[in-house]
Motif scaffolding. Sequence first.
Motif, PDB file in Angstrom:
ATOM      1  N   ARG A  98       0.844  -1.203   0.000  1.00 58.35           N
ATOM      2  CA  ARG A  98       0.000   0.000   0.000  1.00 58.35           C
ATOM      3  C   ARG A  98       0.879   1.253   0.000  1.00 58.35           C
ATOM      4  O   ARG A  98       0.623   2.198  -0.725  1.00 58.35           O
ATOM      5  N   ARG A  99       1.926   1.234   0.816  1.00 55.43           N
ATOM      6  CA  ARG A  99       2.829   2.385   0.900  1.00 55.43           C
ATOM      7  C   ARG A  99       3.493   2.649  -0.449  1.00 55.43           C
ATOM      8  O   ARG A  99       3.690   3.786  -0.846  1.00 55.43           O
ATOM      9  N   TYR A 102       1.614   4.827  -2.890  1.00 56.15           N
ATOM     10  CA  TYR A 102       1.463   6.250  -2.596  1.00 56.15           C
ATOM     11  C   TYR A 102       2.406   7.080  -3.461  1.00 56.15           C
ATOM     12  O   TYR A 102       3.523   6.681  -3.743  1.00 56.15           O
ATOM     13  N   PRO A 105       4.854   8.753  -0.045  1.00 54.33           N
ATOM     14  CA  PRO A 105       4.620   7.778   1.033  1.00 54.33           C
ATOM     15  C   PRO A 105       4.660   8.328   2.450  1.00 54.33           C
ATOM     16  O   PRO A 105       3.822   7.966   3.264  1.00 54.33           O
ATOM     17  N   GLU A 108       1.423  10.563   2.958  1.00 53.30           N
ATOM     18  CA  GLU A 108       0.173   9.807   2.834  1.00 53.30           C
ATOM     19  C   GLU A 108       0.029   8.765   3.938  1.00 53.30           C
ATOM     20  O   GLU A 108      -1.087   8.463   4.356  1.00 53.30           O
ATOM     21  N   THR A 109       1.147   8.234   4.429  1.00 57.59           N
ATOM     22  CA  THR A 109       1.080   7.320   5.576  1.00 57.59           C
ATOM     23  C   THR A 109       0.595   8.080   6.805  1.00 57.59           C
ATOM     24  O   THR A 109      -0.250   7.593   7.557  1.00 57.59           O
ATOM     25  N   TYR A 112      -3.104   8.734   6.381  1.00 48.24           N
ATOM     26  CA  TYR A 112      -3.870   7.502   6.575  1.00 48.24           C
ATOM     27  C   TYR A 112      -4.009   7.173   8.066  1.00 48.24           C
ATOM     28  O   TYR A 112      -5.106   6.915   8.559  1.00 48.24           O
TER      29      TYR A 112
END
Length: 141
Positions: A98-99, A102, A105, A108-109, A112
Amino acid sequence: MSELTVSREKVSFLIEKAHEFDVKDLPTDEESGSNPTDDAEVDVLQDDGCDAVAAELASFIRALNEDEQIDLVALMWLGRGDGTIDEWEDLRSQAAERRNEYRNPRWETVRYLLGEPLLGDFLAEGLDKFGISWGDEAPTP
């Protein structure tokens, strides 16, 4: 046995801060002559963007290395019940995949994780499944 790359102290600090974030008071208009129902709960929907706890959480998570960020996502999923401790490596692989999707990353981590309303509870539950207690001492990363 599965191991975490992120330290207990760092996760404990995040749990404490996430709990602070979850229970903060929302800004209200003290001069309003109306009530929340008549105002369509507008005060509840407002976010002034000046949340020091959220900024501290975001900065702390962004500063973690890639493996630590992956562990946090997988640990949150573990605590949320998306897998078992026996599936830790699979959860971690899914978090890494998933990372990698992005565009940015690190940011967006952060977005999230901070978007999860019960982040602190899920991280604590995840640590518990590893047999690690987060509340033994005051955490300082």
